[in-house]
Design an enzyme around this catalytic site. Structure first.
Site, short mmCIF file in Angstrom:
data_model
loop_
_atom_site.label_atom_id
_atom_site.label_comp_id
_atom_site.label_asym_id
_atom_site.label_seq_id
_atom_site.Cartn_x
_atom_site.Cartn_y
_atom_site.Cartn_z
N GLU A 135 31.04 41.81 44.31
CA GLU A 135 31.99 42.53 43.46
C GLU A 135 33.13 41.59 43.09
OE1 GLU A 135 33.25 46.38 44.89
OE2 GLU A 135 35.26 46.14 44.01
N GLU A 140 43.16 45.06 39.59
CA GLU A 140 43.41 46.35 40.24
C GLU A 140 44.92 46.52 40.33
OE1 GLU A 140 40.25 47.80 43.37
OE2 GLU A 140 40.85 45.74 43.84
#
Length: 252
Positions: A135, A140
């Site tokens: 990932e 974020e």
């Protein structure tokens, strides 16, 4: 001194890459609706396979909590009858890339409890599962930590503990649009915010547990609410919120 030399070498390498790359794909969000030849919708709360999408998140994903407006994708995060609604889209099996520069220009929501993300997953996730597929979290942001950008990677070797990560405090990051990018090659993945270098992942030993990044990955855009990372506290009075994405571009 060794660290400074390594950073200089990395900068030189990326500069050379930048001069050679070409735009191979872009999503400018200029249409009236999302192109479903490119995008998939992931719906609901993840149940029964990954309830709460693996993080105890509170939102339900729908096809309706988004719009294309003024050349931008706008994900609308809403609250109705004590439930939160959002949108999550992916390019799985439609647009997948191995190596290059991946970038997006976006404006994040800021309410406590929101968790917008621009990220990638390995295309072999159905065969090997997560986190073995790998990932890449290019962006974020969580409203509980104003002014901080999180850039992270998840691999089998770091399962259960996000150790390959960097938190960057950037003044004004919660205001207006900003650029989020990675430069990804056979040896490393470097992260940038507004063109400024923030972090590199380059494990000394590269095997299937530390370096699943030798295969195609696909994009994901979403806004989660609450959960393990978004936090238990949610400022419900601050909704609705929006996550706006101007474009996504890939250079190789």
């Amino acid at each position: 001194m060794k660290t400074k030399i390594a950073v200089l070498l990395l900068a030189c390498s990326l500069s050379g890459f930048a001069q050679k790359r070409k735009l191979v794909w872009s999503e400018e969000f200029n249409g009236k609706t999302l192109n479903e030849k490119v995008w998939n919708f992931e719906l609901g709360d993840g149940c029964p396979n990954i309830c709460g999408w693996g993080n105890n998140e509170k939102q339900l994903y729908t096809r309706d909590n988004h719009e294309l407006r003024d050349g931008k994708l706008v994900i609308n995060v809403t609250k109705k009858d004590d439930k939160f609604y959002s949108t999550r889209i992916t390019t799985a099996s439609k647009k997948e890339f191995k190596y290059g520069r991946m970038e997006a220009r976006a404006k994040v929501p800021t309410a406590v409890g929101t968790w917008p993300a621009f990220w990638m997953l390995g295309a072999n996730i159905k065969q090997v599962g997560w986190p073995k597929c790998g990932e890449i979290d290019i962006l974020e942001y969580v409203g509980r930590a104003p002014g901080e950008v999180f850039t992270s990677l998840h691999t089998q070797s770091s399962h259960g503990n996000t150790i390959n990560t960097k938190i960057s405090k950037i003044a004004g990051i919660d205001k207006g649009f900003h650029d989020y990018a990675i430069e990804w090659n056979e040896e490393s993945i470097a992260f940038f915010v507004d063109g400024n270098y923030v972090y590199t992942y380059n494990p000394a030993v590269k095997n299937e547990d530390t370096w699943p990044y030798n295969q195609p990955f696909y994009f994901i855009l979403n806004v989660a609410v609450g959960g393990n990372f978004g936090g238990p506290s949610i400022d419900e009075a601050a909704f609705p919120q929006t996550f706006e994405i101007d474009y996504i571009r890939v250079y190789q």
